[in-house]
Design a protein around this motif. Structure first.
Motif, PDB file in Angstrom:
ATOM      1  N   TRP A 122      38.990  34.290  -5.299  1.00  0.00           N
ATOM      2  CA  TRP A 122      37.571  33.988  -5.404  1.00  0.00           C
ATOM      3  C   TRP A 122      37.337  32.944  -6.491  1.00  0.00           C
ATOM      4  N   HIS A 182      27.760  31.467  -9.008  1.00  0.00           N
ATOM      5  CA  HIS A 182      28.074  31.325  -7.596  1.00  0.00           C
ATOM      6  C   HIS A 182      29.539  31.699  -7.374  1.00  0.00           C
ATOM      7  N   ARG A 190      32.846  31.438  -4.158  1.00  0.00           N
ATOM      8  CA  ARG A 190      33.291  31.111  -2.811  1.00  0.00           C
ATOM      9  C   ARG A 190      34.751  31.522  -2.670  1.00  0.00           C
ATOM     10  N   PRO A 191      35.143  31.974  -1.476  1.00  0.00           N
ATOM     11  CA  PRO A 191      36.537  32.355  -1.260  1.00  0.00           C
ATOM     12  C   PRO A 191      37.403  31.112  -1.144  1.00  0.00           C
ATOM     13  N   PHE A 221      32.652  21.981  -5.395  1.00  0.00           N
ATOM     14  CA  PHE A 221      31.979  23.245  -5.706  1.00  0.00           C
ATOM     15  C   PHE A 221      30.703  22.982  -6.498  1.00  0.00           C
ATOM     16  N   ARG A 281      27.881  21.404  -4.526  1.00  0.00           N
ATOM     17  CA  ARG A 281      27.198  22.362  -3.650  1.00  0.00           C
ATOM     18  C   ARG A 281      26.248  23.254  -4.439  1.00  0.00           C
ATOM     19  N   GLU A 304      22.040  23.294  -3.936  1.00  0.00           N
ATOM     20  CA  GLU A 304      21.252  24.501  -3.697  1.00  0.00           C
ATOM     21  C   GLU A 304      20.057  24.599  -4.646  1.00  0.00           C
TER      22      GLU A 304
END
Length: 292
Positions: A231, A237, A239-240, A280, A283, A287
């Motif tokens: 992870w 935040h 993300r895998p 990453f 992103r 958001e």
């Protein structure tokens, strides 16, 4: 202050400051914590300040001063938890060094030293802790790694190699322990710490260690049910992440279609840890942009 889960006990290595301290403090809400950090003879033991903050927040913690790569350290660290609290439920393997910023072929990358602390010390700790973790109704092991172990890091080959070893070893361990109550996962945090600091860069408050620690606490919870995951965590935040393989094709087309085959149409690959972080972070920023 969260209620302790049946007196759960955690060991966090390299927890005197930065990410390790944030991890220890986050776990202090649900565990009694052994805060490990090596003692330096020329300055106060940094783990003591972390212990005081956990206690001030209503938690329970003790300091442990072993250097993880020293002979006997793994057994001593585990023994400190068992002697103080009588059990061990969670092992967070955070201690690590980055090594010198030297490209391969241009000098000593300190590979042996980096591997000793970042990889072999973790192996010894797991082996020392497994008997106690097997007694826990919900044992948890979390390796603190890096996306550099997946993608490489220019100028930090030793560091990337050590984290690649951590990733592979952790995922193998997760598979071996799959039928037990011990879950094994990897977290690769993005955070502004002393290890990542640069004099020409102002740290982003969103990348504070605390904003990666919430994810770590989730992986250590007895309610967590997944094992064998990596992870990425940072800026509140997650993300895998995993190694990717592309489509299968006849070897005869390799020369002509190599670029297309390596494009990972159904996945994402990165040419280095910096690129993975940039994607990453972009992103996360997108958001937070106001929607029209």
């Amino acid at each position: 202050m969260a209620e302790h889960h049946s007196g759960r006990v955690a060991v966090v290595t390299g927890a005197g400051n930065g990410l390790g301290a944030a991890f220890a403090e986050a776990l202090g809400e649900s565990h009694r914590v052994v805060v490990n950090n090596r003692v330096h003879p020329d300055r106060p033991h940094s783990a003591l300040a972390v212990v005081e903050r956990i206690r001030a927040a209503g938690g329970t913690a003790i300091a442990e001063g072993s250097a993880v790569d020293c002979d006997g350290a793994a057994k001593a660290i585990v023994a400190s938890a068992l002697d103080a609290f009588g059990r061990l439920d969670t092992l967070v393997l955070n201690a690590g060094i980055s090594g010198p910023a030297i490209k391969v072929g241009e000098g000593d990358t300190a590979l042996a030293e980096v591997m000793a602390i970042n990889f072999f010390a973790n192996v010894a700790l797991v082996e020392a802790a497994l008997p106690a973790l097997r007694q826990s109704p919900a044992g948890r092991i979390v390796f603190v790694s890096s996306t550099g172990g997946l993608h490489g890091v220019r100028g930090r080959a030793a560091y990337a190699a050590s984290k690649g070893a951590v990733n592979g070893w952790a995922l193998s361990l997760a598979d071996e322990l799959r039928r037990t109550a011990i879950l094994v996962n990897v977290i690769t945090p993005y955070a502004a710490t002393n290890m990542t600091a640069r004099p020409d860069r102002v740290p982003d408050d969103r990348l504070s260690p605390a904003n990666a620690a919430t994810a770590l606490a989730a992986l250590c919870s007895p309610e967590w049910t997944r094992t064998g995951d990596i992870w990425v965590a940072g800026a509140s935040h997650v993300r895998p992440a995993r190694a990717l393989e592309g489509p299968v094709a006849p070897v005869g087309v390799l020369r002509e279609q190599a670029d297309a085959l390596a494009g990972f149409e159904h996945g994402t690959g990165f040419a280095g840890g910096e690129a993975a972080f940039a994607d990453f972070y972009a992103r996360v920023m997108s958001e937070e942009e106001p929607k029209a």
